[in-house]
Design an enzyme around this catalytic site. Sequence first.
Site: not given
Ligand code: MUC
Ligand code: MG
Length: 368
Positions: A165, A163, A244, A193, A18, A219, A268, A322
Amino acid sequence: MIEAIETTIVDCPTTRAHKLSNTSVSYQSYVVVRVALSDGTEGWGEAATLGGPRWAEESVEAIKANIDTYLAPALIGAEVLSFEANALRMRAAATRNSAARAAVEAAMIDAAGHSLSLPAYAFLGGKVRDEVEVLWALASGDADQEIDEARDKLQTRQHRRFKIKLGFHTPARDMARLARIVEALPGAVIVVDINQGWSEATAIRYLPALSEMGVALIEQPLKPGALAATARVARRSPIPVMVDEAAFSAAEIVQNGIAGAGSVYSLKLVKSGGLFALKRAAGVANAFGMELYGGCLLESSIGAAAHLAVFATLPELEWGCEHFGPRILRRDLAATGLQFSDYKLRIPTGPGMGVRPDMDVLRDVARP
Ligand code: MUC
Ligand code: MG
């Protein structure tokens, strides 16, 4: 009465790597907390981290040391139902350390729930929903793999929101990857994100393209300290910006709200430092007109259930959650884990958090 508080570091392999802008994980490390009461009941909590002390400053080693040395001694002998007094005791014993404090509070609430045969959400105001939509994150960095993974989630009715990344390749490469994914998943809701990976200029440059692709939410594009720059991005963005990493404490939510640095807030436990504090964070964000998103740090069912206990009680949770973490672990930490069905996570209704650890798995993943 609280009789004992014990901690264990666990390292749990994930089904695939991940990747975030600043780290990549192939196993998830947590501190699992057990609270034992004098009536013989026990409760469990979990502190999540991501890639050591990188996503946030707490590492599992620091969390365990600070719970064992400072938080546990401050709580032994206390009444488990004195939730606010116990939170004050923890604050007095340790500054910040929000993941550690949240995990201990979760274990105490779980224990209290088992002691009184009440679900955790009953202590938090009672539930106003039975299920929460749950998103899946695509984060291998390989568009072909990500498209296959997302199609499988869609076909099996597991997830329809994704989502993506960004921020670990060049922006141009990330955008090309994103365009391929968006095109391959018509109808899916797409959140990106960036995990602080972009500058203001990069964000401004790519906002029109993100908008054209129909991206629903951006994000944490910039670094947490870049409040004015993030506010400028948010002002010119046709897509809502989500706060975040920029806001852990309620005071930080206020600063972001006043600056106009985002219109959605990611909730969170590792940021707020407890379930009651998380509920208050939702109220503060709400008061600034921010919508709410149930964020995660790849928790197992134990940590995810603690979030769900709070999410169940919130009047608004516009973006769902999520908490796909239990599904990315090769083996979840819970024996009877969370129930996923038809794109949603059910709020567990059993005593405490409604999930119990699998002692065989815990033994296997415990750090020697
Ligand atoms: C985040 O920065 O949101 C945890 C799982 C994910 O996909 O992102 C992270 C944390
Ligand atoms: Mg995040």
